[in-house]
Write a protein that holds these residues in place. Structure first.
Motif, PDB file in Angstrom:
ATOM      1  N   MET A  44     -40.611  -6.948  19.687  1.00 30.31           N
ATOM      2  CA  MET A  44     -39.396  -5.664  18.587  1.00 30.31           C
ATOM      3  C   MET A  44     -40.478  -4.330  17.570  1.00 30.31           C
ATOM      4  SD  MET A  44     -38.475  -6.871  14.889  1.00 30.31           S
ATOM      5  CE  MET A  44     -37.183  -8.137  15.324  1.00 30.31           C
ATOM      6  N   ASN A  45     -40.012  -3.117  18.465  1.00 26.61           N
ATOM      7  CA  ASN A  45     -40.613  -2.045  18.612  1.00 26.61           C
ATOM      8  C   ASN A  45     -39.741  -1.107  17.022  1.00 26.61           C
ATOM      9  OD1 ASN A  45     -42.394  -2.246  20.236  1.00 26.61           O
ATOM     10  ND2 ASN A  45     -40.719  -1.070  22.261  1.00 26.61           N
ATOM     11  N   ALA A  46     -39.299  -1.854  16.752  1.00 32.11           N
ATOM     12  CA  ALA A  46     -38.969  -1.515  14.794  1.00 32.11           C
ATOM     13  C   ALA A  46     -40.365  -1.999  13.785  1.00 32.11           C
ATOM     14  CB  ALA A  46     -37.588  -2.275  14.499  1.00 32.11           C
ATOM     15  N   GLN A  47     -40.254  -1.422  12.810  1.00 37.10           N
ATOM     16  CA  GLN A  47     -40.722  -1.660  11.768  1.00 37.10           C
ATOM     17  C   GLN A  47     -40.259  -1.559  10.258  1.00 37.10           C
ATOM     18  OE1 GLN A  47     -44.922  -0.525  12.637  1.00 37.10           O
ATOM     19  NE2 GLN A  47     -45.841  -2.788  12.998  1.00 37.10           N
ATOM     20  N   VAL A  48     -40.534  -2.040   9.287  1.00 32.86           N
ATOM     21  CA  VAL A  48     -40.162  -1.607   8.016  1.00 32.86           C
ATOM     22  C   VAL A  48     -40.996  -1.711   7.304  1.00 32.86           C
ATOM     23  CG1 VAL A  48     -38.465  -2.793   6.581  1.00 32.86           C
ATOM     24  CG2 VAL A  48     -37.397  -2.952   8.647  1.00 32.86           C
ATOM     25  N   LEU A  49     -41.493  -0.659   6.493  1.00 38.27           N
ATOM     26  CA  LEU A  49     -42.647  -0.667   5.520  1.00 38.27           C
ATOM     27  C   LEU A  49     -41.175  -0.902   4.164  1.00 38.27           C
ATOM     28  CD1 LEU A  49     -44.909   3.057   6.454  1.00 38.27           C
ATOM     29  CD2 LEU A  49     -44.939   0.679   7.248  1.00 38.27           C
ATOM     30  N   ALA A  50     -41.988  -2.034   3.476  1.00 37.82           N
ATOM     31  CA  ALA A  50     -40.964  -2.384   2.309  1.00 37.82           C
ATOM     32  C   ALA A  50     -42.400  -2.463   1.351  1.00 37.82           C
ATOM     33  CB  ALA A  50     -40.562  -4.097   2.677  1.00 37.82           C
ATOM     34  N   GLY A  51     -41.761  -1.268   0.074  1.00 38.63           N
ATOM     35  CA  GLY A  51     -42.301  -1.933  -1.355  1.00 38.63           C
ATOM     36  C   GLY A  51     -41.763  -1.185  -2.603  1.00 38.63           C
ATOM     37  N   MET A  52     -42.538  -1.023  -3.567  1.00 43.00           N
ATOM     38  CA  MET A  52     -42.232  -0.245  -4.715  1.00 43.00           C
ATOM     39  C   MET A  52     -42.177   0.873  -4.991  1.00 43.00           C
ATOM     40  SD  MET A  52     -44.901  -1.204  -7.600  1.00 43.00           S
ATOM     41  CE  MET A  52     -44.436   0.065  -8.375  1.00 43.00           C
ATOM     42  N   GLY A  53     -41.231   1.730  -5.581  1.00 44.26           N
ATOM     43  CA  GLY A  53     -41.397   2.875  -5.217  1.00 44.26           C
ATOM     44  C   GLY A  53     -42.525   3.702  -5.442  1.00 44.26           C
ATOM     45  N   GLY A  54     -43.076   4.798  -4.963  1.00 41.69           N
ATOM     46  CA  GLY A  54     -44.406   4.505  -5.356  1.00 41.69           C
ATOM     47  C   GLY A  54     -45.909   4.929  -4.926  1.00 41.69           C
ATOM     48  N   VAL A  55     -45.495   3.347  -3.624  1.00 38.37           N
ATOM     49  CA  VAL A  55     -46.905   2.225  -2.809  1.00 38.37           C
ATOM     50  C   VAL A  55     -47.340   3.965  -2.530  1.00 38.37           C
ATOM     51  CG1 VAL A  55     -46.233   1.032  -4.427  1.00 38.37           C
ATOM     52  CG2 VAL A  55     -45.557   1.601  -1.789  1.00 38.37           C
ATOM     53  N   GLY A  56     -46.666   5.049  -1.593  1.00 37.16           N
ATOM     54  CA  GLY A  56     -46.719   5.862  -0.483  1.00 37.16           C
ATOM     55  C   GLY A  56     -46.138   5.458   0.703  1.00 37.16           C
ATOM     56  N   LYS A  57     -45.085   4.784   1.070  1.00 37.41           N
ATOM     57  CA  LYS A  57     -44.109   4.419   2.137  1.00 37.41           C
ATOM     58  C   LYS A  57     -44.139   5.719   3.250  1.00 37.41           C
ATOM     59  CE  LYS A  57     -40.987   2.622   0.209  1.00 37.41           C
ATOM     60  NZ  LYS A  57     -41.440   2.384  -1.509  1.00 37.41           N
ATOM     61  N   THR A  58     -43.170   6.751   2.474  1.00 37.82           N
ATOM     62  CA  THR A  58     -43.005   7.604   3.424  1.00 37.82           C
ATOM     63  C   THR A  58     -44.248   8.395   3.374  1.00 37.82           C
ATOM     64  OG1 THR A  58     -41.208   8.369   1.513  1.00 37.82           O
ATOM     65  CG2 THR A  58     -42.194   9.945   3.063  1.00 37.82           C
ATOM     66  N   GLN A  59     -45.796   8.611   2.852  1.00 38.56           N
ATOM     67  CA  GLN A  59     -46.724   9.298   2.943  1.00 38.56           C
ATOM     68  C   GLN A  59     -47.552   8.643   4.110  1.00 38.56           C
ATOM     69  OE1 GLN A  59     -45.865   8.265   0.070  1.00 38.56           O
ATOM     70  NE2 GLN A  59     -46.597  10.287  -0.797  1.00 38.56           N
ATOM     71  N   LEU A  60     -47.689   6.403   4.484  1.00 38.05           N
ATOM     72  CA  LEU A  60     -47.505   6.256   5.626  1.00 38.05           C
ATOM     73  C   LEU A  60     -46.675   6.870   6.765  1.00 38.05           C
ATOM     74  CD1 LEU A  60     -48.780   2.649   3.724  1.00 38.05           C
ATOM     75  CD2 LEU A  60     -50.169   4.481   5.031  1.00 38.05           C
ATOM     76  N   ALA A  61     -45.737   6.663   6.825  1.00 39.13           N
ATOM     77  CA  ALA A  61     -44.930   6.896   8.189  1.00 39.13           C
ATOM     78  C   ALA A  61     -45.168   8.090   8.319  1.00 39.13           C
ATOM     79  CB  ALA A  61     -43.863   6.769   6.908  1.00 39.13           C
ATOM     80  N   ALA A  62     -44.854   9.328   7.744  1.00 44.30           N
ATOM     81  CA  ALA A  62     -45.072  10.760   8.059  1.00 44.30           C
ATOM     82  C   ALA A  62     -47.012  10.614   8.241  1.00 44.30           C
ATOM     83  CB  ALA A  62     -45.376  11.604   6.980  1.00 44.30           C
ATOM     84  N   ASN A  63     -47.481   9.782   8.092  1.00 47.84           N
ATOM     85  CA  ASN A  63     -49.291   9.841   8.777  1.00 47.84           C
ATOM     86  C   ASN A  63     -49.373   9.731  10.344  1.00 47.84           C
ATOM     87  OD1 ASN A  63     -52.320  10.311   8.880  1.00 47.84           O
ATOM     88  ND2 ASN A  63     -51.853   8.311   9.131  1.00 47.84           N
TER      89      ASN A  63
END
Length: 750
Positions: free
Chosen positions: A1-20
C-alpha cells in the motif's frame, strides 16, 4: 500500500511533516509530479485535481468533475513503464473521509499518496496505512524552544524551558507560537509562565496575532480546534460533542472516569446544552439522552482527535490536551464556567462510590476534583459549598493521606469563610473537619480547643438542639477523651445523649454512635465485660436500623470482638474477627483501612489465643499490604511493625525479631528523629537481639519496654478512617481495635 495517513490532533505538526517529506522527495528527484491539495472540503479536492488536469492534460477547467476524473485516470498505471510518471499526491487536512469518496488516487507502484487529518475513522485505514502523529517528548519540546529562542540571541535556563514545555503540553504548534510571542514581546519565560497560569487571561492573548504566526501557519491552535469541534458537533449524535467537550474541559486532562461523563448529571447537561437540530425532518422532539448517547459523543470527539477515548481503561477513559481544555473554557463566559463547574462536581459526586473499594477509581476521582477546583473555584462555593469538596477531603483520609486531608480542610475553611462568611453553616462544617484532622495529625489538644470554639459558635448560630450542635458536642467529647480526660468525655456525652434522644429519637444513627462511644469508654475505664455488653446492645439496634451490611454495623461487630478479647476470651475474639473480616472484605474491599485493621486485630487475637508464630505471619502479611496501600510513613505502619516485632519475639524467633526491630527503629528515627526518649532503648535492644552483647537478662524486660514504646508510638500516630461529614465515625486504639465515634468529621479504625 503506497498510501499513508498522518493522523493526530490539531497542532502536532502533521502538515509540516507532510511538507518536509514532499520537499525531500522532490529535491532528491524521487518523483516527477507533486500535487499538494488543501483538502478541507470535497470541492477543494475536485478543484485541485481539475487544475492539475488542466495543467497536464489541457482538460476543460469549466467542468471540474470531469477534469478531476480525467486526472485520476491519467494517474493509473500505463502499459509501458516509460509512460508512467512517478507522482506524489498530498491531501492535507482532510476534514471528512466521505469527501474522498471516488477521489482517492489509484494504487500504483510508482505513485504515493500522503494524507493528513485529525480524523481517526476506520474508512481512512481501508485505503491507507495509518501513521499516528503525537506530541513532542519532553526532550524534543525543550530542544525546540532552545533552538527557536537561540536564533534570536535568547539564552534561557534549561529547567525553565522544560517547565514551559510542560505547561504547553509539548504541543508543537503551541511551542512554535509561544516562542514567536516571546521573541516579539521580549517577555522572559518565567513571566510568560505566570501569564499562562493566570485564569483571567485567555490563551489567544498569549499567542501571536493571526497575521504574525510563524512558519506561514494559517491559524492559531485554538482556531484549529474550534474548526474540529464544529465538525464534530454535526456528527451523530448531533449536537452533543460541544457540551461533552465543555464538560471534559473542567476535569483532569490526564484521565477522566467514564462513569462521570455518563452519569445522570452529565446526561442532563448534554440534554440542556444540545445544539438545536435544524431541518431534521418531522421529529417533534429530539431523542432522549442516554449513557449510550454520551459514549457516542465521546467517540465523535475521539474520531476528530479532540480527545483520546479508551473505554478499556474506564477510570481514565478520556484524556484531553490541557490547551484544548483551556481554549474550550476561554470560549465560555464566567457564569457559564461556574455552572459548568457545578455540573462537573455533580457528575463526580454521582460517580463517587459511598465505599471506596476501588482505590484506582478513588484516586482518579480525587485528581479530577482537584483539577476542577483549579478551573473554577468560585462556582463551587456559590450559592453554597458543593458537597464534592467535603468528599475530596474524606477521600484523602480514606486513602491514608492524613496530611493532605488536613491541608484540604484548611484551604476549604479559608475559602468558605471568604465567600460565605464566618457564621455560614458550610464554614462551621469546614472548621469542624479541620479540627478533627488537626487532631489526627498529632495535635489532640488543639483539636479539642477548636471543637470547643466551633461548639460555641454553633450554639450561638444554630441553637442547642440543632443536629450539627449535638454532633459537635460528640466530637468535643471524643477529643477530650483523646487528650486523657476520659471522665469529662463520658460526662459530656451522657448529658448530650439525653438531649439528643429527645430531639432525634433513639434510633437516629447519631445516638447509636454516641452509645457506642460510651461503651468503648466504659471498657477503657477498666470494665471490658461491661463494654462488650453495651456493644452487643448497640449492635442489636444497628442491625435493626441500619442492616447487617452497613459499615457502622460491621464496625460495631469489630469493636465487640475486641472487647470480648479484652474481657478474657481471645479465642472468641479471634472467631468474631474472622467472621466480620469476611464481611469487611465483601462490603469495603480487601484494601480498605478497616479491612486491614480487622486483619491486624485478628492476628493479635490469634497470638493471644496461643499461636504467636501464626500471629507473626499474619502481621507480616498485613504489614506488606499496608505498605502497598498506605505508604511507608503512614501511622498504621508503626502499629503493624510493633505487632510484628512483638509476636516474633513471643514466638522465639530472635533473628526475625532483630530484623523487624531494625525496620521499626528505622521508621521511628525517620519520622520522629534520633533524639526521642525511646531511640537509645531501641538501639540497645536491637544490639542485644543481634547478639552484640551477652546481657540477655536485661534484654527480656527491656525488649518488652521497647515493644510497649512502639505500641504507644503507634497509638500516638494512629489515624482514623473517613466517613461522610455529619455522620458516624470510627476511632482507633493501640491494639488496632476498630472503634466508633459520632460527629461530622472523618475518622478511621486503624
Amino acid at each position: 500500500m503506497n498510501a499513508q495517513v498522518l493522523a493526530g490532533m490539531g497542532g502536532v505538526g502533521k502538515t509540516q511533516l507532510a511538507a518536509n517529506h514532499a520537499r525531500h522527495a522532490w529535491g532528491d528527484g524521487e518523483i516527477d509530479l507533486l500535487v499538494w491539495v488543501t483538502a478541507a472540503t470535497r470541492q477543494a479536492v475536485i478543484d485541485a485535481y481539475a487544475q492539475a488536469a488542466a495543467d497536464i492534460l489541457h482538460a476543460d477547467p469549466t467542468d471540474p468533475e470531469r477534469a478531476a476524473q480525467a486526472f485520476l485516470a491519467w494517474l493509473e498505471p500505463k502499459p509501458t513503464p516509460q509512460a508512467t510518471p512517478r507522482w506524489l499526491i498530498v491531501l492535507d487536512d482532510v476534514a471528512d473521509p466521505g469527501d474522498l469518496r471516488g477521489l482517492w488516487p489509484p494504487t500504483h507502484a510508482l505513485g504515493r499518496t500522503l494524507l493528513t487529518t485529525r480524523r481517526r475513522d476506520a474508512a481512512l485505514t481501508a485505503h491507507a496505512q495509518s501513521v499516528p502523529v503525537g506530541l513532542f517528548t519532553q526532550g524534543e519540546a525543550t530542544a525546540y524552544l532552545q533552538q527557536a529562542l537561540a536564533g534570536h540571541r535568547r539564552r534561557d535556563n534549561n529547567s525553565v524551558l522544560e517547565a514551559l514545555a510542560a505547561d504547553l503540553g509539548h504541543l508543537p504548534l503551541a511551542l512554535s507560537q509561544a516562542a514567536a510571542y516571546l521573541i516579539d514581546t521580549h517577555l522572559d519565560v518565567a513571566s510568560y509562565r505566570i501569564h499562562l497560569a493566570d485564569r483571567a487571561r485567555q490563551l489567544a492573548d498569549l499567542l501571536p496575532e493571526p497575521g504574525t504566526l510563524p512558519d506561514d501557519q494559517p491559524t492559531s491552535a485554538a482556531a484549529a480546534w474550534s474548526l474540529s469541534l464544529d465538525r464534530a458537533n454535526q456528527l451523530r449524535p448531533v449536537g452533543l460533542a460541544r457540551p461533552m467537550l465543555q464538560l471534559a474541559a473542567m476535569l483532569d486532562p490526564n484521565g477522566i472516569p467514564q462513569a462521570a461523563l455518563t452519569s445522570e448529571p452529565a446526561l442532563s447537561h448534554l440534554a440542556a446544552n444540545r445544539t438545536p437540530q435544524h431541518d431534521r425532518g418531522s421529529t417533534p422532539t429530539p431523542p432522549a439522552i442516554t449513557a449510550e448517547s454520551a459514549i457516542g459523543a465521546l467517540r465523535i470527539l475521539h474520531r476528530l482527535s479532540l480527545i483520546d477515548h479508551t473505554p478499556d481503561e474506564p477510570h481514565q477513559a478520556v484524556r484531553i490536551h490541557q490547551l484544548i481544555q483551556r481554549a474550550t473554557r476561554d470560549a465560555l463566559d464566567p457564569d457559564h464556567q461556574s455552572r459548568l463547574a457545578r455540573t462537573a462536581a455533580d457528575a463526580l459526586t454521582a460517580a463517587w462510590p459511598e465505599v471506596e473499594r476501588d482505590t484506582e477509581l478513588a484516586s482518579a476521582l480525587r485528581a479530577n476534583t482537584t483539577a476542577m477546583i483549579a478551573c473554577s473555584e468560585d462556582g463551587l462555593y456559590r450559592p453554597d459549598v458543593h458537597v464534592v469538596l467535603y468528599r475530596l477531603g474524606l477521600s484523602f483520609a480514606e486513602a491514608g493521606q492524613v496530611t493532605s486531608a488536613r491541608q484540604h480542610f484548611q484551604q476549604l475553611t479559608t475559602t468558605t469563610t471568604h465567600y460565605l462568611g464566618s457564621d455560614h453553616i458550610n464554614t462551621l462544617t469546614a472548621r469542624s473537619n479541620l479540627a478533627h484532622w488537626r487532631g489526627e495529625a498529632g495535635d489532640p489538644t488543639g483539636a479539642a480547643a477548636e471543637f470547643a470554639a466551633v461548639l460555641k459558635d454553633r450554639l450561638r448560630v444554630l441553637g442547642p438542639k440543632h443536629p450539627d450542635t449535638l454532633t459537635t458536642q460528640s466530637n468535643l467529647a471524643i477529643w477530650q477523651a483523646r487528650t486523657g480526660d476520659l471522665a469529662g468525655a463520658v460526662a459530656a456525652c451522657t448529658a448530650m445523649l439525653e438531649t439528643s434522644l429527645r430531639v432525634l429519637g433513639p434510633d437516629h444513627p447519631h445516638n447509636l454512635t454516641t452509645r457506642n462511644n460510651l461503651a468503648n469508654w466504659r471498657g477503657e475505664a477498666g470494665d471490658p465485660a461491661g463494654a462488650a455488653a453495651d456493644c452487643a446492645a448497640v449492635l442489636k439496634d444497628r442491625l435493626r436500623v441500619l442492616g447487617p451490611e452497613h459499615p457502622d454495623t460491621l464496625l460495631t461487630r469489630a469493636n465487640l470482638a475486641c472487647w470480648l478479647g479484652e474481657a478474657g476470651d481471645p479465642a472468641g475474639a479471634a472467631a468474631a474477627c474472622t467472621a466480620v473480616l469476611k464481611d469487611f472484605v465483601r462490603v469495603l474491599g480487601p484494601d480498605h483501612p478497616r479491612t486491614l485493621a480487622t486483619r491486624n486485630n485478628l492476628a493479635n487475637w490469634r497470638g493471644e489465643a496461643g499461636d504467636p508464630a501464626g500471629a507473626a505471619a499474619d502481621c507480616a502479611a498485613v504489614l506488606e499490604d499496608r505498605l502497598r496501600v498506605l505508604g511507608p510513613d503512614h501511622p498504621d505502619i508503626f502499629m503493624s511493625r510493633a505487632g510484628l516485632v512483638y509476636w516474633l519475639w513471643k514466638a522465639g524467633n530472635p533473628a526475625g525479631t532483630a530484623a523487624a526491630c531494625a525496620a521499626a527503629l528505622d521508621d521511628h528515627l525517620r519520622v520522629l528523629g534520633s533524639e526521642t526518649p525511646h531511640a537509645n532503648t531501641a538501639r540497645k535492644t536491637l544490639a542485644i537481639q543481634q547478639g552484640q552483647t551477652r546481657d540477655l537478662a536485661w534484654a527480656g524486660p527491656e525488649f518488652a519496654t521497647l515493644v510497649r514504646d512502639f505500641l504507644a508510638l503507634a497509638l500516638a500516630k494512629a489515624t482514623p478512617t473517613p466517613t461522610p461529614p455529619e455522620t458516624t465515625l470510627p476511632m482507633a486504639r493501640a491494639r488496632d481495635e476498630v472503634r466508633n465515634t459520632a460527629g461530622d468529621h472523618p475518622q478511621r479504625g486503624a
